[in-house]
Design an enzyme around this catalytic site. Sequence first.
Site, PDB file in Angstrom:
ATOM      1  CB  ALA A 332      -0.923   0.226   1.121  1.00  0.00           C
ATOM      2  CE1 TYR A 333       0.121   4.241  -5.280  1.00  0.00           C
ATOM      3  CE2 TYR A 333       0.533   1.786  -5.198  1.00  0.00           C
ATOM      4  CZ  TYR A 333      -0.138   2.868  -5.824  1.00  0.00           C
ATOM      5  OH  TYR A 333      -0.729   2.749  -6.799  1.00  0.00           O
ATOM      6  N   GLY A 334      -0.833   4.616  -0.936  1.00  0.00           N
ATOM      7  CA  GLY A 334      -1.702   5.806  -0.595  1.00  0.00           C
ATOM      8  C   GLY A 334      -2.602   5.740   0.397  1.00  0.00           C
ATOM      9  CB  SER A 335      -6.013   6.564   1.281  1.00  0.00           C
ATOM     10  OG  SER A 335      -6.656   5.673   0.400  1.00  0.00           O
ATOM     11  CD  GLU A 405      -7.490   0.144  -3.985  1.00  0.00           C
ATOM     12  OE1 GLU A 405      -6.463   0.971  -4.602  1.00  0.00           O
ATOM     13  OE2 GLU A 405      -8.033   0.616  -2.753  1.00  0.00           O
TER      14      GLU A 405
END
Length: 499
Positions: A332-335, A405
């Site tokens: 995971a790299y965002g919210s 997503e």
Amino acid sequence: MLKATEAEIETVREYFEWQAPDLQVVFLQKVYSEAVLNTRHDVWDIHTNKDRWWVITGGTNLYSQAQFPNMDLALTFHIGLMLRIPRTEEQQENDLRVLPFEPVLEKMEDVGAAMTQAHNLADYQAVGVRCRETLLALIGAAQDAAAWTDAPPQRANFRAWTEIIFNALLPSESNKERRGAIKQTLESAWTFTNWLTHAKSATWLDADMAHALTQQAVQIAMTQILRALRGVPEACPQCGSSYLEPEHGENSSAPGVLWERPACTDCDWTGRPVPVLDTEAGRPIIMREGEQTHEHSIMTVPLRMIAKPGDPVIAPLQAMETGPPEHVVYFAYGSNMSTVRLRERMPSCEPLGIATLPGHALRFHKRSKDKSGKCNAFATDDGQSVVGVLFSFDPAERATLDRAEGVGNGYEHATVTVINDEGRRRKVLTYLASPDAIDDALKPYSWYKDFVLSGCAEHGLPADYVAAYVQAVAAASDPDTTRDARERAKLGATFSPAS
């Protein structure tokens, strides 16, 4: 032991650690190689901190040496398995989306097969020839699918047809950059593959580059052509949503023909149906009769030899412990770095630590259903990296994450190689924005940016990274105040965004 390049060794190591993240490779070597039906199968002997395995390429798979002590039998089983793996319904449905380009994809597979056999100059040049044939097949299939001009040039005039087709598909000044990018991609692939067919100094890297350029050109061109052939608009004409999915069905007046039409997932709009497949034509490669099953079994007798009548009975293996399926590892790299947010979608998720994805940069340019920008790990070649968090979760929850997503409607699955906080490389699941869902003019809503900042703070991402790639990004206020309040309530009172 056979010679192996550093790239081969790293690829096999990454594959094994992706498949068996609980094991640590302590030794590996390539011990055998065999080509069957234009596919090369390399056999690797893998020693871990607990046991030993075979990894066999050419449809890469791994086999426990406790079950396959004999390498030759493991290879025989693997080759047979690769020949008999049935095409899944999902794969068949995906194939429908690329008709009438089956010959192009078949030639693309031929290029891949040629790459596995490429070991000298003549082989590298042969890859160039096959790439060139693939590009010509692409233009030929497009010519057969539609009438693009009243004054057609010669069928094999690749450059002329590229101009005609994409000028027709992407007219007007507003499409200048899109049109130029596609033409440039096709021209680069065409020029390089033609050079490779005669190059006296060609190397394996040149063949690999031709393969990659051709794949990229074919994929981009096919996407544009198929959207036009199937009448897929850029957005729903009824509600403006960009979330359109293909629907398949049959027409009673034309039995045996499969039809497809675009359908909006946000309203009841559907587009014009077009025929995509004559279901009574063609035959599968493998014909099967009788009952089919998706059940699997694990052998309890080691394959040390082929037993003949009268041979002593071979003792079965000890009963193997069974348990729940291994968890999926997700980057995971965002919210979704915010554990609170991710657990809404996957209650079983557990953080495993920070990881870095090289060759990518964090961008807030993925077009969202709510008209704002969401995070994307955008591929770059300027040395940037995306820092994120690894989570494990129950594979039964993956469908929920896919829906959240928007897989197929802006995000796509991707398997990427990250470097964890122990310096180990591992292949993991993530989601990347589709090229047609990227808009650099977008801004994130402030509540979404706060979720990203919350995840950064929770897991201790580097302060300079957070400052440069998250805090520095301009955000917009969400015009839907109800949604803004709802999302901020999820953050809780413990998070206070940095100014």
